[in-house]
Design an enzyme around this catalytic site. Structure first.
Site, PDB file in Angstrom:
ATOM      1  N   HIS A 177     -80.342  12.555 -27.329  1.00 28.54           N
ATOM      2  CA  HIS A 177     -80.238  13.108 -26.159  1.00 28.54           C
ATOM      3  C   HIS A 177     -81.516  13.487 -25.385  1.00 28.54           C
ATOM      4  CE1 HIS A 177     -78.586  15.652 -22.342  1.00 28.54           C
ATOM      5  NE2 HIS A 177     -77.764  14.736 -22.583  1.00 28.54           N
ATOM      6  N   HIS A 198     -79.469   9.811 -16.893  1.00 31.68           N
ATOM      7  CA  HIS A 198     -78.992  10.793 -16.190  1.00 31.68           C
ATOM      8  C   HIS A 198     -79.170  10.353 -14.611  1.00 31.68           C
ATOM      9  CE1 HIS A 198     -79.154  13.444 -19.634  1.00 31.68           C
ATOM     10  NE2 HIS A 198     -78.107  13.892 -19.020  1.00 31.68           N
ATOM     11  N   HIS A 207     -73.279   8.356 -22.280  1.00 32.32           N
ATOM     12  CA  HIS A 207     -72.730   9.610 -22.999  1.00 32.32           C
ATOM     13  C   HIS A 207     -71.408   9.191 -23.562  1.00 32.32           C
ATOM     14  CE1 HIS A 207     -75.360  11.692 -20.361  1.00 32.32           C
ATOM     15  NE2 HIS A 207     -75.572  12.671 -21.391  1.00 32.32           N
ATOM     16  N   HIS A 329     -70.490  18.862 -14.404  1.00 31.39           N
ATOM     17  CA  HIS A 329     -71.524  18.787 -15.714  1.00 31.39           C
ATOM     18  C   HIS A 329     -72.626  19.733 -15.551  1.00 31.39           C
ATOM     19  CE1 HIS A 329     -75.055  16.518 -17.026  1.00 31.39           C
ATOM     20  NE2 HIS A 329     -74.411  16.702 -18.256  1.00 31.39           N
ATOM     21  N   HIS A 333     -73.475  23.058 -17.983  1.00 34.54           N
ATOM     22  CA  HIS A 333     -74.871  23.257 -18.950  1.00 34.54           C
ATOM     23  C   HIS A 333     -75.577  24.463 -18.733  1.00 34.54           C
ATOM     24  CE1 HIS A 333     -75.723  19.544 -21.241  1.00 34.54           C
ATOM     25  NE2 HIS A 333     -75.021  18.895 -20.406  1.00 34.54           N
ATOM     26  N   PHE A 350     -81.943  19.632 -20.854  1.00 36.88           N
ATOM     27  CA  PHE A 350     -81.539  18.261 -21.315  1.00 36.88           C
ATOM     28  C   PHE A 350     -82.322  18.211 -22.725  1.00 36.88           C
ATOM     29  CE2 PHE A 350     -80.258  16.237 -17.162  1.00 36.88           C
ATOM     30  CZ  PHE A 350     -78.980  16.692 -17.308  1.00 36.88           C
ATOM     31  N   HIS A 363     -69.196  17.246 -23.067  1.00 42.78           N
ATOM     32  CA  HIS A 363     -69.255  15.592 -22.902  1.00 42.78           C
ATOM     33  C   HIS A 363     -67.927  15.124 -23.159  1.00 42.78           C
ATOM     34  CE1 HIS A 363     -72.728  14.795 -20.621  1.00 42.78           C
ATOM     35  NE2 HIS A 363     -73.420  15.926 -21.170  1.00 42.78           N
TER      36      HIS A 363
HETATM   37 CU   LIG Z   1     -74.975  16.728 -20.190  1.00 44.72          CU
END
Ligand SMILES: [Cu+2]
Length: 592
Positions: A177, A198, A207, A329, A333, A350, A363
């Site tokens: 990631h 992203h 993802h 999303h 996070h 991230f 996810h």
């Molecule tokens: Cu994410």
């Protein structure tokens, strides 16, 4: 052009071997080195020991070109034409070259946390599992029994026990990631560029691929190819807490770097902006359901809006996130990460998000939303057909572990990948936001604008609530047919924000200064922009995301009874990162 014999006879300078990939000869071909990119130097030799290597490497593109001279039979099973003339899908990165991001961590930690084990192995093209393979059904995390929890714990413990040099290990998986999101890889063919999965149409397919291989590895580690990973069902009332199995400190699913205030029984706020809401539980659930409706229905009427901005090879990254990537999303996070860590680790940044096992369940639900969206309106809700999207590709290790190139077109159908999701209630599908009673008497757009801080010139730094009157491209009621052919879209362009900070702003239509009176799930809230912090390489001066936000308006304008108006008043309200977000323009467009 080199002949076969010339290729075979090419002098070899080093031989690189990994336990998970065949030894490959590194020739004297010119190594690919993007400017300033630091290569990972940690790997293992064939016996599992650590070896340093920094010799010349095989350039994957050169290999492809040269293999192309060998004819179809020689390349069977290996990559086939990576890029068509004129087309520009984002191609698989060269993972032998993995850049070091500026994470403020000791140098060794950077390499281990952001670079999966490097490889010169030639990837094979993905082939889907046999159609007779049993379907794996991914369960809602809050609904599983003790047997399932024990199994997942076993699989995760086995993954965590593997050495970091093994691409199947949890450490290596977590670093994927970071590498794809924090500028460690470049876009093939564009030296100096950063690959970013992203804030564009790559978000959902990247993802999906990531989770798919993660799940296969988990299953193989416990000898159960039918094993399916759980999804965090945060869109339904029963799943709106951190799932119990992830918060047991003795479990390998636990991560101490989380926001302790948000452990169960705290309900998640899908629209979280760094401040704790004062909702009752009932209000919170209601709010979350309306947020889900807004993101999945109101803001996602067409494929191009749902998937996010087109991002092709050579484009700047961050072409614009789709609604689901923004919310929930991003807020999920940030809600999970520990605000007492230097950069909101783990989930709140991230680079570190993949180190929290909860990431994969989060996810898992985002992945499920892709399938759910397609089922909501099968006529309009279709996958994109743009070849540049379909042919974008990524590299992952499978459970054997073998390096696999997988394209977006390979993962559109989860049945083909042999998995499905447990069928669970979706009460948000009817939770259409409602017009705030007070807002009905706000008056004409002009009157509203007069009572608000007005922006007359752009760009602006968004330091407080700011209104602007925006002309619409149409000012009469359109028929249903016209509306389904063209969506009216509010485009907030030229958004610039520092990558290191969490930023969020809300966008209201025809609410003016009275936006504070708009309750949870108020129809006047058109949508929000969210940026999850993600630092990039230190060798680049530019540390800003430049992006745009697109918000579908058709349904909102119907509900606000504003379809006949010549203009609307748009109010931007900073929630996180006040005064640090630049807005370049606000306009309304009609799009297909
Ligand atoms: Cu994410």
């Amino acid at each position: 052009m080199a002949s076969l014999s010339q290729l075979i006879a090419r002098p070899t300078t080093t031989v690189q071997c990994y336990p998970w990939s065949p030894c490959s000869n590194s020739s004297s071909l010119k190594p690919r080195r993007a400017a300033g990119r630091v290569r990972c130097t940690l790997s293992t030799d064939a016996t599992g020991g650590r070896a340093e290597h920094d010799g010349p490497r095989l350039d994957r593109r050169d290999v492809l070109l040269r293999l192309g001279t060998l004819g179809a039979s020689a390349t069977a099973g290996l990559l086939s034409s990576p890029r068509l003339a004129g087309a520009a899908p984002v191609a698989t990165p060269d993972i032998s070259s993995c850049g070091k991001p500026d994470l403020g961590l000791p140098p060794n930690a950077n390499l281990l946390t952001c670079c999966p084990p490097p490889s010169n192995a030639l990837p094979v093209d993905f082939s889907p599992p046999d159609a007779s393979t049993p379907l794996r059904t991914r369960p809602a995390a809050h609904s599983v029994g003790a047997d399932y929890v024990a199994k997942l714990n076993r699989a995760m413990a086995a993954m965590k026990a593997l050495p970091a040099e093994d691409p199947r290990s949890f450490a290596a998986q977590a670093s994927i990631h970071c590498a794809y999101c924090n500028g460690s890889y470049g876009v093939e063919g564009f030296p100096g560029s950063d690959l970013q999965v992203h804030n564009s149409w790559l978000f959902l397919p990247f993802h999906r691929c990531y989770l798919y291989f993660f799940e296969r590895i988990l299953g193989s580690l416990i000898g159960d190819p039918s094993f399916a990973m759980p999804f965090w069902n945060w869109d339904a009332p029963g799943g709106m807490r951190m799932p119990a199995m992830y918060v047991d400190p003795k479990s390998p699913l636990f991560d101490p770097r989380r926001d302790a205030r948000h452990a169960p029984p705290e309900l998640i706020n899908l629209d979280y902006n760094g401040r704790e809401p004062t909702f009752t539980d009932r209000q919170q659930v209601d709010h979350n359901l309306r947020v889900m409706y807004r993101q999945m229905v109101s803001l996602s009427p067409t494929p191009s809006l749902f998937f996010g901005g087109a991002y092709r090879a050579g484009d700047e990254p961050d072409q614009g996130p789709g609604p689901m990537e923004n919310i929930p999303h991003g807020p999920v996070h940030i809600w999970c990460g520990d605000p007492n860590q230097p950069a909101g680790e783990d989930m709140g940044n991230f680079y570190s998000a993949g180190r929290d096992p909860l990431f994969y369940a989060h996810h898992g639900n985002i992945d499920r939303m892709w399938s759910v969206w397609k089922g909501l309106d099968p006529r309009r809700h279709r996958d994109l057909t743009d070849p540049d999207w379909l042919d974008s590709s990524f590299l992952f290790y499978d459970e054997t572990p073998k390096l696999v190139r997988i394209r977006v077109r390979d993962v559109l159908d989860t049945d083909r990948l042999r998995y499905r999701f447990q069928d669970v209630p979706m009460p948000w599908t009817t939770a259409r936001p409602t017009v705030t009673p007070r807002a009905r008497s706000f008056g004409t757009p002009t009157a509203v604008a007069a009572s608000a801080k007005k922006a007359t010139k752009f760009p602006i730094m968004l330091d407080s609530a700011t209104s602007v009157t925006v002309r619409r491209p149409v000012s009469s009621k359109r028929s249903k047919l016209e509306k389904s052919a063209k969506e009216e879209v509010l485009v907030i362009g030229g958004i610039e924000v520092d990558m290191d900070i969490a930023a969020k702003f809300d966008v209201f239509v025809n609410a003016g200064d009275d936006h504070a009176a708009v309750g949870s799930g108020g129809r006047e809230l058109a949508g929000s922009f969210v940026s999850v912090p993600h630092r990039h390489r230190h060798d680049k001066k530019e540390k800003k995301i430049k992006t745009k936000l697109r918000l579908a308006l058709n349904e909102q304008l119907e509900d606000l009874d504003a379809e006949g108006d010549e203009s609307v008043v748009v109010t931007l309200v900073p929630r996180q990162g006040k005064g640090k977000v630049k807005i370049g323009s606000v306009k309304i467009e009609l799009i297909d």
